[in-house]
Design a protein around this motif. Sequence first.
Motif, PDB file in Angstrom:
ATOM      1  N   MET B 116       0.840  -1.194   0.000  1.00 45.09           N
ATOM      2  CA  MET B 116       0.000   0.000   0.000  1.00 45.09           C
ATOM      3  C   MET B 116       0.878   1.247   0.000  1.00 45.09           C
ATOM      4  SD  MET B 116      -3.149   0.717  -0.076  1.00 45.09           S
ATOM      5  CE  MET B 116      -4.199   2.135   0.114  1.00 45.09           C
ATOM      6  N   LEU B 117       1.928   1.204   0.819  1.00 47.29           N
ATOM      7  CA  LEU B 117       2.803   2.381   0.910  1.00 47.29           C
ATOM      8  C   LEU B 117       3.453   2.687  -0.427  1.00 47.29           C
ATOM      9  CD1 LEU B 117       4.513   1.816   4.347  1.00 47.29           C
ATOM     10  CD2 LEU B 117       3.054   3.716   3.711  1.00 47.29           C
ATOM     11  N   SER B 118       3.920   1.621  -1.092  1.00 45.82           N
ATOM     12  CA  SER B 118       4.599   1.899  -2.367  1.00 45.82           C
ATOM     13  C   SER B 118       3.595   2.336  -3.421  1.00 45.82           C
ATOM     14  CB  SER B 118       5.413   0.690  -2.815  1.00 45.82           C
ATOM     15  OG  SER B 118       4.557  -0.315  -3.278  1.00 45.82           O
ATOM     16  N   LEU B 119       2.352   1.815  -3.328  1.00 42.34           N
ATOM     17  CA  LEU B 119       1.326   2.262  -4.268  1.00 42.34           C
ATOM     18  C   LEU B 119       0.979   3.727  -4.034  1.00 42.34           C
ATOM     19  CD1 LEU B 119      -1.189  -0.672  -4.536  1.00 42.34           C
ATOM     20  CD2 LEU B 119      -0.076   0.514  -6.411  1.00 42.34           C
ATOM     21  N   GLN B 120       0.888   4.089  -2.757  1.00 35.57           N
ATOM     22  CA  GLN B 120       0.592   5.494  -2.436  1.00 35.57           C
ATOM     23  C   GLN B 120       1.654   6.410  -2.983  1.00 35.57           C
ATOM     24  OE1 GLN B 120       0.105   5.279   1.778  1.00 35.57           O
ATOM     25  NE2 GLN B 120      -2.114   5.469   1.646  1.00 35.57           N
ATOM     26  N   GLU B 121       2.915   5.973  -2.810  1.00 34.45           N
ATOM     27  CA  GLU B 121       4.033   6.772  -3.326  1.00 34.45           C
ATOM     28  C   GLU B 121       3.919   6.905  -4.848  1.00 34.45           C
ATOM     29  OE1 GLU B 121       6.509   8.634  -2.523  1.00 34.45           O
ATOM     30  OE2 GLU B 121       7.513   8.569  -4.473  1.00 34.45           O
ATOM     31  N   SER B 122       3.608   5.787  -5.530  1.00 26.40           N
ATOM     32  CA  SER B 122       3.496   5.842  -6.989  1.00 26.40           C
ATOM     33  C   SER B 122       2.361   6.760  -7.415  1.00 26.40           C
ATOM     34  CB  SER B 122       3.235   4.451  -7.556  1.00 26.40           C
ATOM     35  OG  SER B 122       4.215   3.578  -7.137  1.00 26.40           O
ATOM     36  N   LEU B 123       1.251   6.693  -6.656  1.00 26.30           N
ATOM     37  CA  LEU B 123       0.112   7.542  -7.022  1.00 26.30           C
ATOM     38  C   LEU B 123       0.422   9.020  -6.822  1.00 26.30           C
ATOM     39  CD1 LEU B 123      -3.171   5.826  -5.910  1.00 26.30           C
ATOM     40  CD2 LEU B 123      -2.723   6.908  -8.083  1.00 26.30           C
ATOM     41  N   THR B 124       1.068   9.332  -5.683  1.00 24.27           N
ATOM     42  CA  THR B 124       1.465  10.732  -5.457  1.00 24.27           C
ATOM     43  C   THR B 124       2.333  11.214  -6.593  1.00 24.27           C
ATOM     44  OG1 THR B 124       1.672  10.086  -3.161  1.00 24.27           O
ATOM     45  CG2 THR B 124       2.404  12.293  -3.713  1.00 24.27           C
ATOM     46  N   SER B 125       3.299  10.335  -6.943  1.00 24.02           N
ATOM     47  CA  SER B 125       4.227  10.692  -8.014  1.00 24.02           C
ATOM     48  C   SER B 125       3.473  10.925  -9.317  1.00 24.02           C
ATOM     49  CB  SER B 125       5.233   9.559  -8.155  1.00 24.02           C
ATOM     50  OG  SER B 125       6.094   9.816  -9.198  1.00 24.02           O
ATOM     51  N   THR B 126       2.504  10.025  -9.616  1.00 19.36           N
ATOM     52  CA  THR B 126       1.771  10.172 -10.867  1.00 19.36           C
ATOM     53  C   THR B 126       0.932  11.441 -10.880  1.00 19.36           C
ATOM     54  OG1 THR B 126       1.626   7.785 -10.849  1.00 19.36           O
ATOM     55  CG2 THR B 126       0.321   8.918 -12.480  1.00 19.36           C
ATOM     56  N   GLU B 127       0.305  11.740  -9.736  1.00 19.47           N
ATOM     57  CA  GLU B 127      -0.482  12.979  -9.662  1.00 19.47           C
ATOM     58  C   GLU B 127       0.397  14.184  -9.962  1.00 19.47           C
ATOM     59  OE1 GLU B 127      -3.612  13.387  -9.266  1.00 19.47           O
ATOM     60  OE2 GLU B 127      -4.393  11.549  -8.421  1.00 19.47           O
TER      61      GLU B 127
END
Lengths: 546, 183
Positions: B116-127
């Motif tokens: 979840m943490l790495s997904l959150q990081e990826s999503l923040t990055s994508t945003e």
Amino acid sequence: MHLSHVEIEQRKKWVIGLLLLMLIVCYFFFIWILAIVISFPTVIIIWKHPFAESLFLGFNGITVILGIALIVGIIHWHISFNRDTVPKILRVLNAQSLDINDTYHQRLRNIVEEVRVATGGQEVRCVVIPTTSMNAFSIMYFKETPIIGVTEGLLSKLKRQQLVTIIGHEMAHIISGDCLITTIISVLFGLYAEILKGSRAMIKDRLNGEDIPFFIIVYIITSIVQTMSEAMKIFISRQHEYRADAVAVRLTRDPLSLAEAIYTISRNNRMIGYGALSPIFFMNPLCSSFDENNGLLGYLFSTHPPVKKRIDILLEMVKADIEILEEAMKAPDRLISPADSTVLPSKASLKKQGWLALDEEGKWTGPFSLLELSKLSWLRPDNWVHKEGEDKVIPAFEDESLRRMFKGYLKDDQVSNFLCPHCKMELAEILYEGAPIWRCNYCEGLLVEKSKVMRILSRREQGFSEEIAKFAKFYQLEIREKERRKKTEQVEAKFSLNCPSCKKMMIRKFYSLVYPIEIDFCGCCNYIWFDKHELEVLQYLIENAN
Amino acid sequence: MESIIPLIVLGSPIVWFIVTYNQLIRYRTSIKNAWSQIDVQLKRRYDLIPNLVEVAKGYMSHERGTLEEVIKARSQAVDASGLQEQTMAENFLTQSLRSLFAVVENYPNLKADQNMLSLQESLTSTENMISFARQFYNDEVMKYNAMIQSIPANIIANLSKFTGEEFFKIDDSSQKAVPKVKF
């Protein structure tokens, strides 16, 4: 100023030509002055030549000097710039490539990708310097991909958005092309000044009577190179930094975060590597008070602008003042916190067998069935056990069925090939402060690659338990004790552990003389074994040292 | 010698025409490229969402509704055609993601999950990338529009039918503050 990549490439040629010309002019004046100094006594005193004429050495003299300057300048240029230059800089700074399994490094990679998008796809490579101090740098070179470097300290202590603006600043140096000038000037003199300085110190150590003339020659050469490297700084304007700040704001639209980042870095240790390379860094690693000088001298010779002025300019953009900044910085941000892997006990069916086990107080307890044994909280693989009806007393890990029981605690994807030196059980791979390392789930010892230790140490622990603080106090008292004793890092050990990787004996030593935590080190594989708490205590000592 | 002067007088407008025309073409392709970059980033986000839902599913079985809404919003955004429709679908997706992350707050185990943490990081990055890509697109449009309207390049622009490009605008007021995934 927003240049396209084509324009950057075109400008590169001009910059390079200009710098080469500058180098030759520098040498010209230098040799001219040298010639005057040498010829002064001979020409004027002996031949009674008029002073003015000797000063200009005539047309022929000037031509000869120009020729020499041209040759020396071009030779210097060719020695300085070859294919090894970028690797040499990175080696001097001890920079390393990103580790794709490390969460902090993943975040950095993401951030660099983001800023690349903002610039329209400028190519860039990213490296990390394992040190606790906070700084960043960018280097750009003739044909190679530009490089942005960040220290571990910066990576762990800054919030995500602040890191974005720092990368934006370094990227600004690259897209505006001034990064090329700073890199070339630093390399032209700085790199060699540092290498010569190192050799000077080395020679001084080994100096005996006969070598003195040799030493004097080395001393003179290094002094000349150093003076020139200082003089060349006049060509690196501090305006570059203001401009890069402005472009960073243009790229990231976040002046407040950049101001916060500058503020944080200016209040932390930013010392790194070698002083002569200082122009390539985000903030001057030498922390000289000269940088804060607003006068003409500072304007001419300082490569970095005053911190306060930089922050003021940024705050002006958001109509904020320093109090708002300090308030804004209190907001917590920890996007990714290190999570310990949770160990789930599996419900494997266990056969009934009678076992006696030696408990912590040295008493034999039992008999237990295997199921009962698995519920004993104190039982570890290195406890002595004894099967009913058999004479053998063995450590628990030596029995196949007990081994299976212990192994049942581990998830399959965590198990590694390494065995704990104490418990002889497989180590589990976990993320510790974002870095992948191995842990024994029983004795809680940690196996860390030497290169990752610095990375972990520079990251801020979320909070230490009281137990750790107590241990640390104990160690701190011991520090003084041990400092009085032998000044050696080697520790005499009653028994040595075997390296989990190569199975050879590990060396028992102190982490360093300043932090005398006993560690086990394998010189072949470069692994360090920390017993329970040792790594945390080390972190505690280092974080509370400042 | 005298024949050179009329040659220069006649030749220089032609040279100027070619240089300016090429400059305009360069800007226009750069804008096209910038626009496709936005699509690349949006696609990245679509690809991340199924993983996110998969990870969240394991922990939050009581929140089927929220998860299904995210899935629905995603497929709507993927299918959307036309700028207007796509913008609306994107807004809807951002909102549903926001409500999903608000719910995640209630699940400490999920919040601490490494995936979840790495997904959150990826999503923040994508945003961030989406907003940076849009920003870059607008910068390029601004440069191009300024050029085709200013003298003397506007002559060539009119002759060769270069028309101004549209800026990327966000109508939804809640989106004006950069859509940020807060954790």
